[in-house]
Design a protein around this motif. Structure first.
Motif, PDB file in Angstrom:
ATOM      1  N   HIS A 324       0.838  -1.193   0.000  1.00  0.00           N
ATOM      2  CA  HIS A 324       0.000   0.000   0.000  1.00  0.00           C
ATOM      3  C   HIS A 324       0.876   1.248   0.000  1.00  0.00           C
ATOM      4  CE1 HIS A 324       0.839  -0.922   4.258  1.00  0.00           C
ATOM      5  NE2 HIS A 324       0.890   0.392   4.411  1.00  0.00           N
ATOM      6  N   GLY A 325       0.297   2.344  -0.405  1.00  0.00           N
ATOM      7  CA  GLY A 325       1.026   3.607  -0.445  1.00  0.00           C
ATOM      8  C   GLY A 325       0.213   4.677  -1.144  1.00  0.00           C
ATOM      9  N   THR A 326       0.865   5.801  -1.442  1.00  0.00           N
ATOM     10  CA  THR A 326       0.214   6.911  -2.130  1.00  0.00           C
ATOM     11  C   THR A 326       0.180   6.653  -3.626  1.00  0.00           C
ATOM     12  OG1 THR A 326       1.080   8.420  -0.455  1.00  0.00           O
ATOM     13  CG2 THR A 326       0.237   9.404  -2.476  1.00  0.00           C
ATOM     14  N   LEU A 327      -0.974   6.851  -4.233  1.00  0.00           N
ATOM     15  CA  LEU A 327      -1.135   6.574  -5.650  1.00  0.00           C
ATOM     16  C   LEU A 327      -0.275   7.525  -6.478  1.00  0.00           C
ATOM     17  CD1 LEU A 327      -2.858   4.537  -7.251  1.00  0.00           C
ATOM     18  CD2 LEU A 327      -4.475   6.388  -7.680  1.00  0.00           C
ATOM     19  N   GLY A 328       0.488   6.964  -7.426  1.00  0.00           N
ATOM     20  CA  GLY A 328       1.356   7.780  -8.268  1.00  0.00           C
ATOM     21  C   GLY A 328       1.858   6.982  -9.458  1.00  0.00           C
ATOM     22  N   ILE A 329       2.714   7.623 -10.272  1.00  0.00           N
ATOM     23  CA  ILE A 329       3.254   6.994 -11.470  1.00  0.00           C
ATOM     24  C   ILE A 329       4.572   6.309 -11.122  1.00  0.00           C
ATOM     25  CG2 ILE A 329       4.102   7.359 -13.809  1.00  0.00           C
ATOM     26  CD1 ILE A 329       1.144   7.775 -13.569  1.00  0.00           C
ATOM     27  N   ASN A 330       4.662   5.025 -11.404  1.00  0.00           N
ATOM     28  CA  ASN A 330       5.915   4.305 -11.185  1.00  0.00           C
ATOM     29  C   ASN A 330       6.946   4.790 -12.197  1.00  0.00           C
ATOM     30  OD1 ASN A 330       7.970   2.125 -11.463  1.00  0.00           O
ATOM     31  ND2 ASN A 330       6.665   1.054  -9.999  1.00  0.00           N
ATOM     32  N   PRO A 331       8.117   5.294 -11.731  1.00  0.00           N
ATOM     33  CA  PRO A 331       9.105   5.850 -12.670  1.00  0.00           C
ATOM     34  C   PRO A 331       9.729   4.809 -13.591  1.00  0.00           C
ATOM     35  CG  PRO A 331      10.018   5.717 -10.448  1.00  0.00           C
ATOM     36  CD  PRO A 331       8.568   5.382 -10.339  1.00  0.00           C
ATOM     37  N   VAL A 332       9.648   3.525 -13.246  1.00  0.00           N
ATOM     38  CA  VAL A 332      10.244   2.476 -14.075  1.00  0.00           C
ATOM     39  C   VAL A 332       9.269   1.998 -15.141  1.00  0.00           C
ATOM     40  CG1 VAL A 332      11.277   0.180 -14.059  1.00  0.00           C
ATOM     41  CG2 VAL A 332      11.728   1.767 -12.177  1.00  0.00           C
ATOM     42  N   THR A 333       8.048   1.666 -14.720  1.00  0.00           N
ATOM     43  CA  THR A 333       7.074   1.096 -15.660  1.00  0.00           C
ATOM     44  C   THR A 333       6.144   2.138 -16.269  1.00  0.00           C
ATOM     45  OG1 THR A 333       5.457   0.676 -13.890  1.00  0.00           O
ATOM     46  CG2 THR A 333       7.106  -1.032 -14.316  1.00  0.00           C
ATOM     47  N   GLY A 334       6.031   3.305 -15.616  1.00  0.00           N
ATOM     48  CA  GLY A 334       5.112   4.324 -16.104  1.00  0.00           C
ATOM     49  C   GLY A 334       3.666   4.034 -15.775  1.00  0.00           C
ATOM     50  N   ARG A 335       3.414   3.005 -14.952  1.00  0.00           N
ATOM     51  CA  ARG A 335       2.041   2.644 -14.590  1.00  0.00           C
ATOM     52  C   ARG A 335       1.606   3.371 -13.325  1.00  0.00           C
ATOM     53  NH1 ARG A 335       3.800  -2.861 -15.998  1.00  0.00           N
ATOM     54  NH2 ARG A 335       4.213  -3.214 -13.795  1.00  0.00           N
ATOM     55  N   LEU A 336       0.318   3.589 -13.231  1.00  0.00           N
ATOM     56  CA  LEU A 336      -0.253   4.184 -12.034  1.00  0.00           C
ATOM     57  C   LEU A 336      -0.429   3.100 -10.985  1.00  0.00           C
ATOM     58  CD1 LEU A 336      -1.426   6.883 -10.924  1.00  0.00           C
ATOM     59  CD2 LEU A 336      -3.686   6.057 -11.660  1.00  0.00           C
ATOM     60  N   GLU A 337       0.205   3.269  -9.823  1.00  0.00           N
ATOM     61  CA  GLU A 337       0.149   2.259  -8.777  1.00  0.00           C
ATOM     62  C   GLU A 337       0.529   2.892  -7.446  1.00  0.00           C
ATOM     63  OE1 GLU A 337       4.483   0.192  -8.685  1.00  0.00           O
ATOM     64  OE2 GLU A 337       3.191  -0.459 -10.335  1.00  0.00           O
ATOM     65  N   PRO A 338       0.296   2.217  -6.314  1.00  0.00           N
ATOM     66  CA  PRO A 338       0.708   2.775  -5.020  1.00  0.00           C
ATOM     67  C   PRO A 338       2.232   2.893  -4.935  1.00  0.00           C
ATOM     68  CG  PRO A 338      -0.867   0.980  -4.737  1.00  0.00           C
ATOM     69  CD  PRO A 338      -0.459   0.964  -6.174  1.00  0.00           C
ATOM     70  N   LEU A 339       2.706   3.979  -4.359  1.00  0.00           N
ATOM     71  CA  LEU A 339       4.135   4.225  -4.179  1.00  0.00           C
ATOM     72  C   LEU A 339       4.439   4.406  -2.702  1.00  0.00           C
ATOM     73  CD1 LEU A 339       4.779   6.778  -7.084  1.00  0.00           C
ATOM     74  CD2 LEU A 339       5.059   4.294  -7.135  1.00  0.00           C
ATOM     75  N   PHE A 340       5.572   3.861  -2.275  1.00  0.00           N
ATOM     76  CA  PHE A 340       5.987   3.961  -0.878  1.00  0.00           C
ATOM     77  C   PHE A 340       7.484   4.272  -0.857  1.00  0.00           C
ATOM     78  CE2 PHE A 340       7.229   2.299   3.311  1.00  0.00           C
ATOM     79  CZ  PHE A 340       6.258   2.895   4.105  1.00  0.00           C
ATOM     80  N   PRO A 341       7.908   5.367  -0.206  1.00  0.00           N
ATOM     81  CA  PRO A 341       9.325   5.761  -0.243  1.00  0.00           C
ATOM     82  C   PRO A 341      10.235   4.689   0.347  1.00  0.00           C
ATOM     83  CG  PRO A 341       7.954   7.531   0.651  1.00  0.00           C
ATOM     84  CD  PRO A 341       7.088   6.313   0.572  1.00  0.00           C
ATOM     85  N   GLU A 342      11.349   4.452  -0.337  1.00  0.00           N
ATOM     86  CA  GLU A 342      12.300   3.458   0.126  1.00  0.00           C
ATOM     87  C   GLU A 342      12.933   3.854   1.449  1.00  0.00           C
ATOM     88  OE1 GLU A 342      14.358  -0.099   0.184  1.00  0.00           O
ATOM     89  OE2 GLU A 342      12.735   0.537  -1.144  1.00  0.00           O
ATOM     90  N   TRP A 343      13.173   5.183   1.656  1.00  0.00           N
ATOM     91  CA  TRP A 343      13.801   5.624   2.896  1.00  0.00           C
ATOM     92  C   TRP A 343      12.909   5.348   4.103  1.00  0.00           C
ATOM     93  CZ3 TRP A 343      11.233   9.147   5.889  1.00  0.00           C
ATOM     94  CH2 TRP A 343      10.253   9.935   5.280  1.00  0.00           C
TER      95      TRP A 343
END
Length: 671
Positions: A324-343
């Protein structure tokens, strides 16, 4: 699609022939559909919600659906949905997974949807794909269901009924308790036939590995294949242990003396093998652990080729269902999906997970301290009384500590899983690696800390032998009771109850009856084997009977595990795998550590030290000699590992042929 092949299955298929959702592709039209997966809904689910979910399941993937087939069960108001898959969906998923299938010339080739007509049995999905593969594909497609826009779930008025854009549909419905469970359906006749040739057969060794793979999938098949290989590999060290224990020392003893020596050796109270026995056992353990893992890797690659998983796709993985995470554009695939900061994930690992793991390791040290205190009290009591009762009490601290470590391990397993879930890993592989690492670190520390402390700090090899004897005897008795006897009794009661309930039940209730307790997975089984392997490879030179106890335990274990997975738990979903994964690395690391452990245990042996002192060898020279032997054995181990290829020549040639054909196909596509 063909029938399931037995009376109950045919009746089930006949029941579900009507009301299946339709397919648009002409090649997927079939007179008979095979039920593969059951979705159990909450009793409170409205018909409109069920209808909406069925429409998502049948919709094409470009419209946000799963491109599967669905059946509402008895009627639109029922609490079950039966799911199957059309031919094209199965074939496209086969290519996405990177599975190899038999080509028209008989070779195993990576499946290509464009070249599908040249593969054997491509028109018969029950021959082309195993039951486990078909069910995994259905589950994978259900997990990939995502809402294309923010919407309210029909028939759900609560705030929990809002489905966010690109949110996982099944995960949302499970959290809202609209879906109780999703489980693969058993083929009862095939399961019965498998049980007859698996756990009901009278022969001790031999597993129907291909049948297990076809029915339960690669993860289960690799575990039982490894366990079967391990049992065969235990025979040589077990025979050596019997020879070193009962034939080499005290060969000319009288009957009474021999009986007393036998009891002491089994319980770990004698002085152990002779100097030559220690050396033979230490060197043999190192060679055995090396050869065992190298030959297993060869067998593993052969099985992987036979099952078509030698070249599984390693493309960019989709987010795991629990991510789960904040909805955004994955920089690798360009798909819209949940994003969660690695840090943020790293902070959770470093500031929370690591300290909690350290806390549990501290509890291991606390238990170890209590064990030593109890050991001292028991020895003092025995010295004062000197009775058989006080002698038996000498083993009480070990037994109590074993129970403590087992309970602590069970608690930690739950905590480790929750911590890994909270860390919020995107890929399933990352989640499994972090979870496995946590459990492996704790299990190694929890099971071996006391043994290493006794061996290398206290240097009390008599206590080490007694501790090993207690572990092998008590742990195996407890495991066999909890894993075989108790489940068998529970199964007998369940059978009687379910038989009474099913006398007049319709066919749909037979599907509901498959909702047994969830299969706990093979994690604990692998941990048990890893601990066994550690006892044998690290400390068997001190207690040669280790392999004998392990052999007896595992002959019973393999039947008990087979019985449990067939009878006591629901059928698990099983992803295609090419090997045991991180567990294989863990066994190899233990095999490397065994060289160091055996060399230093040999150095600390009272008989070896006495032998060296009688020969006029100084302590410094003994230490230098031990270091030299350790380095030589490590070198021999590395040379053996290098000389024995990880895969047979025929597998290597087949793999290289597949790689060459893939490169040619890619070049033709570019042209």
């Amino acid at each position: 699609m063909t029938s399931l092949g037995d009376k109950d299955s045919v009746q089930t298929e006949n029941l579900f022939q009507g009301s299946w959702t339709q397919v648009s592709c002409p090649c997927c039209v079939s007179d008979r559909v095979e039920p593969l997966v059951l979705i159990r809904l909450s009793d409170k689910v409205q018909p409109i919600t069920k209808k909406w979910l069925i429409s998502l399941i049948e919709a094409s993937q470009r419209h946000g659906g799963a491109a599967l087939l669905a059946h509402p069960g008895e009627d639109e108001c029922g609490d079950v949905i039966v799911v199957s898959a059309p031919r094209c969906t199965l074939l496209r998923a086969t290519e996405d997974l990177g599975l190899c299938k038999k080509y028209r010339n008989g070779d195993m080739v990576a499946f290509s949807y464009q070249d599908r007509d040249n593969f054997s049995n491509v028109d018969d999905m029950q021959e082309f794909l195993t039951l486990a593969e078909r069910q995994y594909i259905v589950k994978n497609e259900l997990d990939s269901l995502q809402a294309q826009k923010k919407q309210r779930i029909p028939g759900v008025t609560e705030a929990t009924g809002v489905l966010e854009a690109w949110g996982n549909v099944c995960q949302k419905l499970e959290k809202a308790r609209l879906i109780k469970e999703i489980l693969p359906l058993h083929d009862q006749q095939r399961l019965k036939d498998l049980g007859k040739t698996w756990y009901s057969q009278k022969q001790i060794w031999g597993q129907p590995i291909d049948a297990i793979h076809s029915y339960f999938g690669g993860t289960v098949a690799f575990y039982f294949s490894f366990l079967d290989f391990y049992i065969w590999a235990l025979v040589p060290p077990a025979l050596l242990g019997l020879v070193l224990t009962f034939l080499m020392p005290g060969g000319g003893s009288s009957g009474e003396a021999m009986k007393k020596q036998t009891t002491e050796r089994v319980m770990g109270d004698d002085d152990g093998p002779s100097v030559s026995g220690h050396m033979v056992q230490a060197v043999f353990s190192m060679l055995w652990s090396t050869l065992f893992m190298e030959f297993w890797k060869r067998r593993s690659s052969s099985l992987s080729h036979r099952w078509g998983t030698l070249q599984l796709s390693e493309g960019f993985a989709e987010p795991r269902p629990g991510f789960h995470g904040t909805l955004g554009i994955n920089p690798v695939t360009g798909r819209l999906e949940p994003l969660f900061p690695e840090w943020k994930r790293q902070l959770r690992v470093g500031l929370v997970s690591v300290p909690i793991v350290g806390l549990f390791m501290g509890l291991v040290v606390l238990g170890m301290t209590g064990f030593y205190h109890g050991e001292a009290l028991a020895k003092g009591f025995h010295q004062d009384r000197g009775s058989w009762f006080s002698r038996a009490l000498l083993y009480l601290p070990s037994v109590v500590h074993i129970v403590y470590t087992n309970m602590l391990g069970n608690v930690y397993s739950t905590v480790a899983l929750q911590l890994t879930e909270w860390e919020n890993h995107r890929e399933e592989s990352s989640f499994q690696n972090h979870h496995t690492t946590k459990v492996l670190l704790f299990s190694f520390f929890n099971n071996f800390a006391v043994l290493f402390h006794i061996a290398f700090y206290k240097q009390d090899l008599l206590l080490l032998r007694k501790r090993l004897a207690s572990l092998l005897i008590v742990t195996q008795l407890v495991n066999q009771c909890t894993e075989v006897l108790v489940p068998f009794i529970v199964d007998c009661f369940l059978k009687a109850t379910q038989k009474k309930q099913k006398e007049d039940d319709p066919e749909v209730d037979k599907l509901r009856a498959q909702s047994l307790p969830r299969f706990p997975g093979l994690f604990s089984e692998y941990i048990e084997l890893l601990v066994q392997f550690g006892y044998l490879s690290l400390f068997s030179c001190v207690y040669p009977l280790t392999a004998v106890f392990l052999l007896i335990n595992n002959v019973l274990e393999i039947r008990g595990d087979a019985y449990k997975i067939c009878k006591l738990f629901r059928k698990p979903f099983s992803a295609p795998v090419s090997n045991m994964g991180v567990w294989q690395t863990a066994f190899e690391v233990l095999g490397f550590v065994s060289v160091i452990s055996n060399c230093w245990l040999l150095l600390l042996s009272p008989r070896v030290q006495e032998f060296c002192l009688q020969g006029g060898i100084s302590s410094k020279n003994i230490l230098l000699f031990a270091i030299l032997v350790e380095h030589v054995l490590i070198l021999i181990k590395m040379v053996l590992a290098f000389m024995i290829p990880d895969e047979p020549d025929w597998v290597r040639i087949k793999r290289e042929q597949m790689e060459f054909q893939s490169m040619q196909a890619l070049g033709q596509q570019k042209l």
